[in-house]
Write a protein that holds these residues in place. Structure first.
Motif, short mmCIF file in Angstrom:
data_model
loop_
_atom_site.label_atom_id
_atom_site.label_comp_id
_atom_site.label_asym_id
_atom_site.label_seq_id
_atom_site.Cartn_x
_atom_site.Cartn_y
_atom_site.Cartn_z
N TYR A 1 33.07 21.34 -6.43
CA TYR A 1 33.18 20.75 -5.09
C TYR A 1 33.22 21.85 -4.03
N ILE A 2 32.36 21.71 -3.01
CA ILE A 2 32.29 22.69 -1.93
C ILE A 2 32.36 21.96 -0.60
N GLN A 3 33.40 22.23 0.17
CA GLN A 3 33.50 21.63 1.50
C GLN A 3 32.61 22.39 2.47
N GLN A 4 31.72 21.66 3.11
CA GLN A 4 30.78 22.26 4.05
C GLN A 4 31.34 22.21 5.48
N THR A 5 30.80 23.05 6.35
CA THR A 5 31.12 22.96 7.77
C THR A 5 30.18 21.96 8.43
N LYS A 6 30.62 21.41 9.55
CA LYS A 6 29.83 20.39 10.23
C LYS A 6 28.62 20.98 10.96
N THR A 7 28.62 22.24 11.28
CA THR A 7 27.54 22.86 12.05
C THR A 7 26.22 22.80 11.29
N ASP A 8 25.22 22.14 11.89
CA ASP A 8 23.88 22.04 11.31
C ASP A 8 23.90 21.50 9.89
N TYR A 9 24.86 20.64 9.60
CA TYR A 9 25.04 20.20 8.21
C TYR A 9 23.80 19.48 7.67
N LEU B 1 32.39 17.16 3.10
CA LEU B 1 32.34 17.53 4.52
C LEU B 1 33.72 17.54 5.16
N TRP B 2 34.49 16.49 5.00
CA TRP B 2 35.77 16.41 5.71
C TRP B 2 36.97 16.67 4.81
N GLU B 3 36.89 16.33 3.52
CA GLU B 3 38.05 16.50 2.64
C GLU B 3 38.10 17.91 2.07
N PRO B 4 39.24 18.59 2.19
CA PRO B 4 39.38 19.90 1.54
C PRO B 4 39.50 19.72 0.03
N SER B 5 39.30 20.79 -0.70
CA SER B 5 39.35 20.73 -2.15
C SER B 5 40.72 20.29 -2.66
N THR B 6 41.78 20.57 -1.89
CA THR B 6 43.12 20.17 -2.32
C THR B 6 43.26 18.66 -2.41
N VAL B 7 42.49 17.94 -1.61
CA VAL B 7 42.51 16.48 -1.66
C VAL B 7 41.72 15.97 -2.87
N MET B 8 40.63 16.65 -3.21
CA MET B 8 39.72 16.17 -4.24
C MET B 8 40.08 16.65 -5.65
N GLN B 9 40.83 17.75 -5.75
CA GLN B 9 40.92 18.45 -7.03
C GLN B 9 41.56 17.62 -8.16
N ASP B 10 42.59 16.83 -7.87
CA ASP B 10 43.25 16.09 -8.95
C ASP B 10 42.32 15.05 -9.57
N ILE B 11 41.61 14.31 -8.73
CA ILE B 11 40.71 13.28 -9.25
C ILE B 11 39.55 13.92 -10.00
N ILE B 12 39.03 15.02 -9.47
CA ILE B 12 37.96 15.72 -10.16
C ILE B 12 38.43 16.24 -11.51
N GLN B 13 39.63 16.79 -11.55
CA GLN B 13 40.16 17.32 -12.81
C GLN B 13 40.35 16.20 -13.84
N GLN B 14 40.80 15.04 -13.40
CA GLN B 14 40.95 13.91 -14.30
C GLN B 14 39.61 13.51 -14.91
N TYR B 15 38.58 13.52 -14.10
CA TYR B 15 37.25 13.17 -14.61
C TYR B 15 36.78 14.21 -15.63
N GLN B 16 37.01 15.48 -15.34
CA GLN B 16 36.62 16.54 -16.26
C GLN B 16 37.39 16.45 -17.58
#
Length: 502
Positions: A144-152, A119-134
Protein backbone atom coordinates in the motif's frame (compact mmCIF):
# COMPACT_ATOMS: atom_id res chain seq x y z
CA UNK A 1 -11.53 12.83 6.11
CA UNK A 2 -8.87 15.38 5.46
CA UNK A 3 -7.66 15.51 1.90
CA UNK A 4 -4.29 17.14 2.65
CA UNK A 5 -2.39 14.38 4.41
CA UNK A 6 1.24 13.53 3.74
CA UNK A 7 1.83 10.30 1.87
CA UNK A 8 3.22 7.32 3.62
CA UNK A 9 4.10 3.90 2.34
CA UNK A 10 2.94 0.50 3.53
CA UNK A 11 5.92 -1.82 3.29
CA UNK A 12 5.49 -5.18 1.64
CA UNK A 13 6.04 -8.41 3.53
CA UNK A 14 7.40 -11.59 2.11
CA UNK A 15 6.77 -15.32 2.45
CA UNK A 16 9.87 -17.52 3.03
CA UNK A 17 10.60 -20.10 0.40
CA UNK A 18 12.45 -23.39 0.89
CA UNK A 19 13.73 -26.24 -1.31
CA UNK A 20 11.86 -29.28 -2.56
CA UNK A 21 12.53 -32.59 -0.82
CA UNK A 22 13.31 -35.59 -3.01
CA UNK A 23 11.81 -38.99 -2.22
CA UNK A 24 13.94 -42.10 -3.12
CA UNK A 25 12.12 -45.00 -4.81
CA UNK A 26 13.90 -48.42 -4.85
CA UNK A 27 14.73 -49.74 -8.34
CA UNK A 28 13.73 -53.13 -9.65
CA UNK A 29 17.14 -54.77 -8.99
CA UNK A 30 17.25 -53.64 -5.40
CA UNK A 31 13.71 -54.85 -4.83
CA UNK A 32 14.36 -58.24 -6.36
CA UNK A 33 17.45 -58.83 -4.23
CA UNK A 34 15.34 -58.69 -1.14
CA UNK A 35 13.90 -62.18 -1.97
CA UNK A 36 15.92 -65.48 -2.57
CA UNK A 37 14.57 -68.16 -4.96
CA UNK A 38 13.97 -71.62 -3.32
CA UNK A 39 16.69 -74.29 -4.05
CA UNK A 40 16.02 -76.89 -6.79
CA UNK A 41 15.07 -80.49 -5.77
CA UNK A 42 18.03 -82.79 -4.85
CA UNK A 43 18.19 -86.34 -6.23
CA UNK A 44 20.61 -89.17 -5.22
CA UNK A 45 22.25 -91.51 -7.69
CA UNK A 46 20.34 -94.52 -6.33
CA UNK A 47 17.08 -92.79 -6.85
CA UNK A 48 17.89 -92.01 -10.44
CA UNK A 49 18.92 -95.60 -11.33
CA UNK A 50 15.75 -97.20 -9.98
CA UNK A 51 13.22 -94.88 -11.62
CA UNK A 52 11.32 -95.55 -14.83
CA UNK A 53 10.41 -92.74 -17.14
CA UNK A 54 6.96 -92.55 -15.54
CA UNK A 55 8.35 -92.52 -12.03
CA UNK A 56 10.88 -89.88 -13.05
CA UNK A 57 8.09 -87.66 -14.27
CA UNK A 58 6.39 -88.18 -10.94
CA UNK A 59 9.62 -87.51 -9.13
CA UNK A 60 10.18 -84.25 -11.05
CA UNK A 61 6.73 -82.77 -10.17
CA UNK A 62 8.15 -80.91 -7.14
CA UNK A 63 10.24 -78.87 -9.60
CA UNK A 64 6.96 -77.49 -11.09
CA UNK A 65 6.00 -76.18 -7.63
CA UNK A 66 8.82 -73.57 -7.83
CA UNK A 67 6.45 -71.38 -9.91
CA UNK A 68 4.40 -70.60 -6.77
CA UNK A 69 7.10 -68.61 -4.93
CA UNK A 70 8.06 -66.95 -8.28
CA UNK A 71 4.52 -65.58 -8.65
CA UNK A 72 4.72 -64.36 -5.05
CA UNK A 73 7.88 -62.47 -5.89
CA UNK A 74 6.15 -60.68 -8.76
CA UNK A 75 3.11 -59.80 -6.60
CA UNK A 76 5.27 -58.47 -3.79
CA UNK A 77 7.36 -56.48 -6.28
CA UNK A 78 4.23 -54.83 -7.72
CA UNK A 79 2.98 -54.02 -4.22
CA UNK A 80 6.32 -52.43 -3.42
CA UNK A 81 6.24 -50.27 -6.57
CA UNK A 82 2.64 -49.12 -5.96
CA UNK A 83 3.39 -48.35 -2.32
CA UNK A 84 6.49 -46.35 -3.17
CA UNK A 85 4.59 -44.38 -5.83
CA UNK A 86 1.75 -43.61 -3.41
CA UNK A 87 4.22 -42.45 -0.78
CA UNK A 88 5.94 -40.17 -3.30
CA UNK A 89 2.68 -38.56 -4.43
CA UNK A 90 1.37 -38.06 -0.89
CA UNK A 91 4.66 -36.59 0.26
CA UNK A 92 4.76 -34.21 -2.71
CA UNK A 93 1.20 -33.01 -1.97
CA UNK A 94 2.10 -32.45 1.65
CA UNK A 95 5.09 -30.34 0.63
CA UNK A 96 2.93 -28.20 -1.69
CA UNK A 97 0.62 -27.20 1.15
CA UNK A 98 3.18 -26.72 3.92
CA UNK A 99 5.32 -23.73 4.83
CA UNK A 100 8.34 -24.44 7.01
CA UNK A 101 10.43 -21.51 8.25
CA UNK A 102 13.49 -23.72 8.34
CA UNK A 103 13.41 -23.93 4.57
CA UNK A 104 12.93 -27.74 4.40
CA UNK A 105 9.44 -27.44 2.87
CA UNK A 106 8.26 -24.80 0.42
CA UNK A 107 5.05 -23.16 -0.81
CA UNK A 108 4.85 -24.17 -4.44
CA UNK A 109 2.09 -21.63 -5.27
CA UNK A 110 3.82 -18.49 -6.59
CA UNK A 111 3.81 -15.39 -4.42
CA UNK A 112 1.62 -12.55 -5.75
CA UNK A 113 2.40 -8.91 -4.95
CA UNK A 114 -0.38 -6.36 -5.44
CA UNK A 115 0.62 -2.70 -5.51
CA UNK A 116 -2.16 -0.49 -4.15
CA UNK A 117 -2.20 3.29 -4.62
CA UNK A 118 -4.31 5.02 -1.98
CA UNK A 119 -4.91 8.74 -1.65
CA UNK A 120 -6.42 9.91 1.63
CA UNK A 121 -5.86 7.07 4.13
CA UNK A 122 -2.39 6.72 5.67
CA UNK A 123 -0.89 3.26 5.93
CA UNK A 124 -1.59 3.24 9.68
CA UNK A 125 -5.31 3.14 8.89
CA UNK A 126 -4.98 0.38 6.28
CA UNK A 127 -2.29 -1.85 7.77
CA UNK A 128 -4.36 -4.03 10.14
CA UNK A 129 -6.92 -5.02 7.52
CA UNK A 130 -4.22 -5.62 4.93
CA UNK A 131 -2.27 -7.78 7.38
CA UNK A 132 -5.38 -9.84 8.15
CA UNK A 133 -5.85 -10.52 4.46
CA UNK A 134 -2.20 -11.53 4.07
CA UNK A 135 -2.54 -13.90 7.02
CA UNK A 136 -5.50 -15.56 5.35
CA UNK A 137 -3.76 -15.57 1.97
CA UNK A 138 -0.05 -16.22 2.68
CA UNK A 139 0.82 -16.24 -1.02
CA UNK A 140 -0.39 -12.60 -1.44
CA UNK A 141 1.47 -9.44 -0.43
CA UNK A 142 -0.29 -6.04 -0.54
CA UNK A 143 2.05 -3.07 -1.00
CA UNK A 144 0.00 0.00 0.00
CA UNK A 145 1.36 3.41 -1.05
CA UNK A 146 -0.39 6.64 -0.12
CA UNK A 147 -0.11 9.08 -3.00
CA UNK A 148 -0.14 12.89 -2.90
CA UNK A 149 -3.06 14.73 -4.46
CA UNK A 150 -0.86 16.83 -6.78
CA UNK A 151 -1.34 15.72 -10.41
CA UNK A 152 -2.62 12.41 -9.10
CA UNK A 153 -4.81 11.47 -12.06
CA UNK A 154 -2.18 12.26 -14.70
CA UNK A 155 0.56 10.52 -12.71
CA UNK A 156 -1.64 7.47 -12.28
CA UNK A 157 -2.40 7.10 -15.97
CA UNK A 158 1.19 7.78 -17.01
CA UNK A 159 2.40 5.05 -14.66
CA UNK A 160 -0.20 2.55 -15.88
CA UNK A 161 0.53 3.23 -19.53
CA UNK A 162 4.27 3.03 -18.85
CA UNK A 163 3.98 -0.37 -17.20
CA UNK A 164 4.95 0.87 -13.72
CA UNK A 165 1.49 1.60 -12.36
CA UNK A 166 -0.34 -0.06 -9.47
CA UNK A 167 -2.61 -3.09 -9.61
CA UNK A 168 -5.23 -1.30 -7.49
CA UNK A 169 -5.86 2.44 -7.34
CA UNK A 170 -8.27 5.06 -6.06
CA UNK A 171 -10.24 7.21 -8.47
CA UNK A 172 -13.08 9.75 -8.30
CA UNK A 173 -16.63 8.85 -9.25
CA UNK A 174 -16.51 11.30 -12.19
CA UNK A 175 -13.28 9.98 -13.73
CA UNK A 176 -14.49 7.00 -15.74
CA UNK A 177 -14.56 8.77 -19.15
CA UNK A 178 -10.93 9.81 -18.61
CA UNK A 179 -9.50 6.52 -17.34
CA UNK A 180 -11.76 3.82 -18.82
CA UNK A 181 -9.05 2.56 -21.18
CA UNK A 182 -6.81 1.85 -18.18
CA UNK A 183 -9.39 -0.07 -16.15
CA UNK A 184 -9.97 -3.82 -15.80
CA UNK A 185 -13.55 -4.83 -14.88
CA UNK A 186 -14.48 -7.45 -12.32
CA UNK A 187 -14.57 -10.38 -14.74
CA UNK A 188 -15.14 -12.98 -11.99
CA UNK A 189 -18.16 -11.07 -10.60
CA UNK A 190 -16.88 -11.12 -7.01
CA UNK A 191 -18.43 -7.68 -6.29
CA UNK A 192 -22.18 -7.45 -5.70
CA UNK A 193 -23.47 -3.89 -6.18
CA UNK A 194 -27.02 -4.53 -4.91
CA UNK A 195 -26.18 -3.12 -1.46
CA UNK A 196 -25.03 0.31 -2.70
CA UNK A 197 -26.71 3.68 -3.32
CA UNK A 198 -28.17 4.17 -6.82
CA UNK A 199 -25.57 6.79 -7.84
CA UNK A 200 -22.77 4.36 -6.93
CA UNK A 201 -24.20 1.65 -9.17
CA UNK A 202 -24.64 4.21 -11.92
CA UNK A 203 -21.00 5.32 -11.68
CA UNK A 204 -19.40 1.90 -11.06
CA UNK A 205 -21.35 -0.41 -13.36
CA UNK A 206 -20.87 0.44 -17.05
CA UNK A 207 -22.29 -1.78 -19.78
CA UNK A 208 -23.11 -4.48 -17.26
CA UNK A 209 -19.54 -4.69 -15.95
CA UNK A 210 -18.33 -3.46 -12.56
CA UNK A 211 -15.28 -1.21 -12.75
CA UNK A 212 -15.02 0.05 -9.17
CA UNK A 213 -16.16 -0.33 -5.59
CA UNK A 214 -16.16 2.44 -2.94
CA UNK A 215 -14.93 2.27 0.64
CA UNK A 216 -16.83 5.45 1.54
CA UNK A 217 -19.47 7.86 0.31
CA UNK A 218 -20.07 11.59 0.66
CA UNK A 219 -22.53 14.31 -0.24
CA UNK A 220 -22.76 18.07 -0.04
CA UNK A 221 -24.42 19.16 3.23
CA UNK A 222 -25.57 22.35 4.93
CA UNK A 223 -23.41 23.16 7.97
CA UNK A 224 -24.97 25.54 10.49
CA UNK A 225 -23.85 27.19 13.72
CA UNK A 226 -26.44 26.05 16.26
CA UNK A 227 -25.91 28.99 18.63
CA UNK A 228 -26.24 31.60 15.88
CA UNK A 229 -29.45 30.07 14.56
CA UNK A 230 -30.86 30.00 18.06
CA UNK A 231 -29.88 33.64 18.68
CA UNK A 232 -31.59 34.67 15.42
CA UNK A 233 -34.79 32.89 16.42
CA UNK A 234 -34.42 30.16 13.78
CA UNK A 235 -35.61 26.88 15.27
CA UNK A 236 -34.66 24.57 12.38
CA UNK A 237 -32.20 24.78 9.48
CA UNK A 238 -33.88 25.72 6.19
CA UNK A 239 -35.16 22.96 3.93
CA UNK A 240 -35.93 25.08 0.82
CA UNK A 241 -33.93 27.69 -1.08
CA UNK A 242 -36.51 30.32 -0.19
CA UNK A 243 -36.07 29.41 3.45
CA UNK A 244 -32.29 29.56 3.05
CA UNK A 245 -32.42 33.14 1.71
CA UNK A 246 -34.66 34.20 4.59
CA UNK A 247 -32.43 32.57 7.22
CA UNK A 248 -29.24 33.97 5.64
CA UNK A 249 -30.56 37.50 5.76
CA UNK A 250 -31.47 37.12 9.44
CA UNK A 251 -28.04 35.71 10.29
CA UNK A 252 -25.96 38.31 8.43
CA UNK A 253 -24.23 40.95 10.55
CA UNK A 254 -23.09 44.04 8.63
CA UNK A 255 -22.80 47.81 8.87
CA UNK A 256 -22.44 50.47 6.16
CA UNK A 257 -18.85 51.37 7.09
CA UNK A 258 -17.10 48.05 7.70
CA UNK A 259 -19.26 45.85 5.50
CA UNK A 260 -20.21 42.26 6.31
CA UNK A 261 -18.87 41.05 9.66
CA UNK A 262 -20.68 37.71 9.73
CA UNK A 263 -21.98 36.18 6.54
CA UNK A 264 -25.36 34.52 6.70
CA UNK A 265 -24.36 31.90 4.09
CA UNK A 266 -21.18 31.49 2.05
CA UNK A 267 -22.54 31.77 -1.50
CA UNK A 268 -22.19 33.95 -4.57
CA UNK A 269 -18.42 34.06 -5.20
CA UNK A 270 -15.68 31.70 -6.37
CA UNK A 271 -12.57 32.97 -4.59
CA UNK A 272 -13.69 32.25 -1.02
CA UNK A 273 -16.46 29.63 -1.25
CA UNK A 274 -14.56 26.37 -0.93
CA UNK A 275 -17.06 24.07 -2.64
CA UNK A 276 -18.78 26.57 -4.94
CA UNK A 277 -18.61 24.33 -8.04
CA UNK A 278 -20.41 21.50 -6.21
CA UNK A 279 -23.15 23.98 -5.31
CA UNK A 280 -23.52 25.02 -8.97
CA UNK A 281 -23.68 21.33 -9.89
CA UNK A 282 -26.37 20.77 -7.27
CA UNK A 283 -28.47 23.65 -8.62
CA UNK A 284 -28.16 22.31 -12.17
CA UNK A 285 -29.21 18.79 -11.12
CA UNK A 286 -32.14 20.09 -9.06
CA UNK A 287 -33.25 22.15 -12.05
CA UNK A 288 -33.17 19.04 -14.24
CA UNK A 289 -30.60 20.58 -16.58
CA UNK A 290 -28.16 18.67 -18.75
CA UNK A 291 -25.06 20.88 -18.68
CA UNK A 292 -23.85 19.27 -21.89
CA UNK A 293 -26.84 20.80 -23.66
CA UNK A 294 -27.85 23.95 -21.78
CA UNK A 295 -26.87 26.24 -18.92
CA UNK A 296 -29.91 28.24 -17.74
CA UNK A 297 -29.07 31.87 -16.94
CA UNK A 298 -31.34 31.57 -13.89
CA UNK A 299 -28.83 29.23 -12.24
CA UNK A 300 -25.98 31.72 -12.52
CA UNK A 301 -28.18 34.63 -11.46
CA UNK A 302 -29.51 32.73 -8.46
CA UNK A 303 -26.03 31.85 -7.23
CA UNK A 304 -24.45 35.29 -7.67
CA UNK A 305 -27.32 37.14 -5.98
CA UNK A 306 -26.06 36.13 -2.53
CA UNK A 307 -23.00 38.35 -3.04
CA UNK A 308 -24.86 41.10 -4.88
CA UNK A 309 -28.49 41.94 -4.23
CA UNK A 310 -28.89 39.83 -1.08
CA UNK A 311 -25.63 41.06 0.49
CA UNK A 312 -25.18 38.06 2.79
CA UNK A 313 -21.64 37.29 1.60
CA UNK A 314 -18.82 39.04 -0.25
CA UNK A 315 -15.34 38.47 -1.64
CA UNK A 316 -13.58 40.15 1.31
CA UNK A 317 -14.49 37.46 3.85
CA UNK A 318 -12.15 34.53 4.63
CA UNK A 319 -12.55 31.22 2.83
CA UNK A 320 -15.84 29.64 3.77
CA UNK A 321 -14.52 26.74 5.86
CA UNK A 322 -12.23 28.97 7.89
CA UNK A 323 -14.95 31.64 8.18
CA UNK A 324 -17.39 29.07 9.55
CA UNK A 325 -14.83 27.67 12.01
CA UNK A 326 -14.05 31.19 13.29
CA UNK A 327 -17.74 32.15 13.37
CA UNK A 328 -17.50 34.62 10.48
CA UNK A 329 -20.09 32.58 8.57
CA UNK A 330 -23.28 31.19 10.07
CA UNK A 331 -23.88 28.57 7.36
CA UNK A 332 -21.82 26.91 4.62
CA UNK A 333 -22.14 24.04 2.16
CA UNK A 334 -19.47 21.33 2.37
CA UNK A 335 -18.94 17.54 2.30
CA UNK A 336 -18.51 15.59 5.53
CA UNK A 337 -14.70 15.64 5.62
CA UNK A 338 -14.69 19.42 6.12
CA UNK A 339 -15.86 18.77 9.68
CA UNK A 340 -12.36 17.53 10.57
CA UNK A 341 -10.86 20.74 9.26
CA UNK A 342 -13.38 22.83 11.20
CA UNK A 343 -12.68 20.99 14.44
CA UNK A 344 -8.94 21.38 13.95
CA UNK A 345 -9.40 25.17 13.72
CA UNK A 346 -11.98 25.48 16.51
CA UNK A 347 -12.55 22.39 18.66
CA UNK A 348 -15.22 24.18 20.73
CA UNK A 349 -17.48 25.24 17.86
CA UNK A 350 -21.08 24.06 18.23
CA UNK A 351 -22.41 23.00 14.84
CA UNK A 352 -24.51 20.41 13.06
CA UNK A 353 -25.34 19.49 9.49
CA UNK A 354 -28.58 19.16 7.55
CA UNK A 355 -29.55 17.99 4.07
CA UNK A 356 -29.19 20.63 1.36
CA UNK A 357 -32.24 22.82 0.56
CA UNK A 358 -34.56 21.73 -2.24
CA UNK A 359 -36.65 23.50 -4.88
CA UNK A 360 -40.23 23.85 -3.64
CA UNK A 361 -42.59 21.37 -5.27
CA UNK A 362 -39.82 19.39 -7.00
CA UNK A 363 -38.32 15.95 -6.51
CA UNK A 364 -35.53 15.68 -3.95
CA UNK A 365 -32.09 15.88 -5.54
CA UNK A 366 -28.79 15.89 -3.65
CA UNK A 367 -25.13 16.05 -4.68
CA UNK A 368 -22.67 13.15 -4.40
CA UNK A 369 -18.87 13.30 -4.57
CA UNK A 370 -16.86 10.25 -3.52
CA UNK A 371 -13.99 7.91 -4.43
CA UNK A 372 -13.77 4.29 -5.55
CA UNK A 373 -11.13 1.57 -5.82
CA UNK A 374 -10.40 0.15 -9.28
CA UNK A 375 -8.05 -2.34 -10.95
CA UNK A 376 -5.56 -1.56 -13.70
CA UNK A 377 -5.93 -3.16 -17.10
CA UNK A 378 -2.15 -3.69 -17.05
CA UNK A 379 -2.29 -5.75 -13.86
CA UNK A 380 -1.05 -9.32 -14.26
CA UNK A 381 -3.06 -10.32 -11.20
CA UNK A 382 -6.42 -8.65 -11.85
CA UNK A 383 -8.52 -11.51 -10.47
CA UNK A 384 -6.48 -11.56 -7.26
CA UNK A 385 -6.84 -7.76 -7.03
CA UNK A 386 -10.63 -7.96 -7.30
CA UNK A 387 -10.65 -10.74 -4.72
CA UNK A 388 -8.83 -8.42 -2.32
CA UNK A 389 -11.24 -5.53 -3.07
CA UNK A 390 -14.20 -7.80 -2.36
CA UNK A 391 -12.64 -8.55 1.03
CA UNK A 392 -11.75 -4.90 1.70
CA UNK A 393 -15.24 -3.60 0.84
CA UNK A 394 -17.13 -6.15 2.94
CA UNK A 395 -19.40 -4.76 5.66
CA UNK A 396 -17.17 -6.16 8.38
CA UNK A 397 -14.08 -4.43 7.07
CA UNK A 398 -15.86 -1.15 6.30
CA UNK A 399 -16.77 -1.00 9.98
CA UNK A 400 -13.13 -1.64 10.91
CA UNK A 401 -11.95 1.06 8.51
CA UNK A 402 -14.46 3.55 9.92
CA UNK A 403 -13.18 2.88 13.44
CA UNK A 404 -9.52 3.17 12.37
CA UNK A 405 -10.21 6.45 10.55
CA UNK A 406 -12.07 7.82 13.56
CA UNK A 407 -9.02 7.26 15.75
CA UNK A 408 -6.38 8.45 13.27
CA UNK A 409 -6.21 11.99 14.71
CA UNK A 410 -7.57 14.07 17.57
CA UNK A 411 -9.82 16.07 15.22
CA UNK A 412 -11.45 13.05 13.60
CA UNK A 413 -14.65 11.98 15.29
CA UNK A 414 -15.86 9.76 12.45
CA UNK A 415 -14.59 7.90 9.40
CA UNK A 416 -15.80 7.86 5.82
CA UNK A 417 -19.60 7.40 5.72
CA UNK A 418 -20.61 3.92 4.63
CA UNK A 419 -21.49 3.36 0.97
CA UNK A 420 -23.55 0.27 1.79
CA UNK A 421 -27.30 0.55 2.37
CA UNK A 422 -27.22 -2.22 4.96
CA UNK A 423 -24.94 -0.12 7.19
CA UNK A 424 -26.83 3.17 6.89
CA UNK A 425 -28.87 2.72 10.07
CA UNK A 426 -25.70 2.76 12.19
CA UNK A 427 -24.94 6.39 11.21
CA UNK A 428 -28.39 7.96 10.77
CA UNK A 429 -28.36 9.72 14.14
CA UNK A 430 -24.83 11.13 13.84
CA UNK A 431 -24.96 14.98 14.00
CA UNK A 432 -22.60 15.31 11.02
CA UNK A 433 -22.62 12.24 8.78
CA UNK A 434 -26.28 11.47 9.41
CA UNK A 435 -27.05 13.99 6.66
CA UNK A 436 -24.92 12.01 4.21
CA UNK A 437 -26.93 8.89 4.92
CA UNK A 438 -30.28 10.64 4.54
CA UNK A 439 -29.26 12.03 1.13
CA UNK A 440 -27.71 8.93 -0.40
CA UNK A 441 -30.77 7.53 -2.15
CA UNK A 442 -31.47 10.76 -4.07
CA UNK A 443 -27.90 11.87 -4.82
CA UNK A 444 -26.68 12.75 -8.31
CA UNK A 445 -23.31 13.87 -9.64
CA UNK A 446 -21.63 15.54 -12.61
CA UNK A 447 -18.26 16.95 -13.70
CA UNK A 448 -18.32 19.90 -11.29
CA UNK A 449 -16.86 18.14 -8.26
CA UNK A 450 -14.27 20.25 -6.47
CA UNK A 451 -10.87 19.05 -5.27
CA UNK A 452 -10.56 15.99 -7.49
CA UNK A 453 -7.20 17.30 -8.81
CA UNK A 454 -7.87 15.62 -12.15
CA UNK A 455 -6.54 18.28 -14.52
CA UNK A 456 -9.28 17.07 -16.84
CA UNK A 457 -13.06 17.07 -16.91
CA UNK A 458 -13.77 18.54 -13.47
CA UNK A 459 -10.94 21.06 -13.33
CA UNK A 460 -11.49 22.15 -16.93
CA UNK A 461 -15.25 22.65 -16.68
CA UNK A 462 -14.94 24.32 -13.28
CA UNK A 463 -12.57 26.88 -14.81
CA UNK A 464 -15.15 27.84 -17.46
CA UNK A 465 -17.82 28.30 -14.78
CA UNK A 466 -15.39 30.30 -12.65
CA UNK A 467 -14.76 32.74 -15.48
CA UNK A 468 -18.49 33.12 -16.11
CA UNK A 469 -19.39 33.77 -12.46
CA UNK A 470 -16.52 36.20 -11.98
CA UNK A 471 -17.66 38.12 -15.06
CA UNK A 472 -21.21 38.36 -13.71
CA UNK A 473 -19.93 39.59 -10.35
CA UNK A 474 -18.05 42.31 -12.23
CA UNK A 475 -21.23 43.48 -13.95
CA UNK A 476 -21.67 41.30 -17.03
CA UNK A 477 -25.16 40.05 -17.87
CA UNK A 478 -25.53 36.29 -17.46
CA UNK A 479 -26.80 35.80 -21.01
CA UNK A 480 -23.58 37.28 -22.39
CA UNK A 481 -21.36 34.71 -20.69
CA UNK A 482 -23.42 31.65 -21.66
CA UNK A 483 -22.06 31.20 -25.23
CA UNK A 484 -18.43 31.06 -24.12
CA UNK A 485 -19.32 28.89 -21.14
CA UNK A 486 -21.31 26.40 -23.24
CA UNK A 487 -18.63 26.22 -25.92
CA UNK A 488 -15.91 25.55 -23.35
CA UNK A 489 -17.93 22.84 -21.62
CA UNK A 490 -18.66 21.00 -24.87
CA UNK A 491 -15.04 21.24 -25.93
CA UNK A 492 -13.90 19.63 -22.69
CA UNK A 493 -16.62 16.94 -22.84
CA UNK A 494 -15.77 16.09 -26.44
CA UNK A 495 -12.11 15.68 -25.51
CA UNK A 496 -13.05 12.74 -23.28
CA UNK A 497 -15.87 11.36 -25.41
CA UNK A 498 -18.78 12.68 -23.33
CA UNK A 499 -21.66 13.91 -25.50
CA UNK A 500 -24.61 13.83 -23.10
CA UNK A 501 -25.33 13.58 -19.40
CA UNK A 502 -23.47 10.50 -18.14
Amino acid sequence: FSQDQNPTSFPPSFVNQGQNQETSIPNQTEASQQFNSPPPPVFTQSDASNQTSDSMVAQLKPKHSSKVPLIGIVVLFLILIVGALAYFLLNKGSQANTTNNSGNNTVTKPQTTLTYWGLWEPSTVMQDIIQQYQNQNPNVVISYIQQTKTDYRTRLQSAIEGGTGPDIFRYHNTWFPMIKSDMQPDSEKVINMDDYYPIIKENAVIGGETFGVPLGFDTLMLYYNTQKLQSAGISQPPTTWEGLIDSAEKLTVADPKSGIQIGGIALGTTNNVDNWSDIIGLLLMQNGSDPAKEIPTEILDFYTQFASSKNVWDATLPSSTYAFATEKAAMIFAPSWRAHEIRAINPNLQFKTAPVPQLSGSDTVNWATYWLEGVSRQSKNADEAWKFLAYLSSSENLIKLYAAESQSSAERKFGEPYPRLSLSSTLQSDPVVGSVISQGQSAQSWYLCSRTFDDGLNDGIIKYFEDAINAINKGAASNTVIPTLTSGINQKLSLFGVTSQN
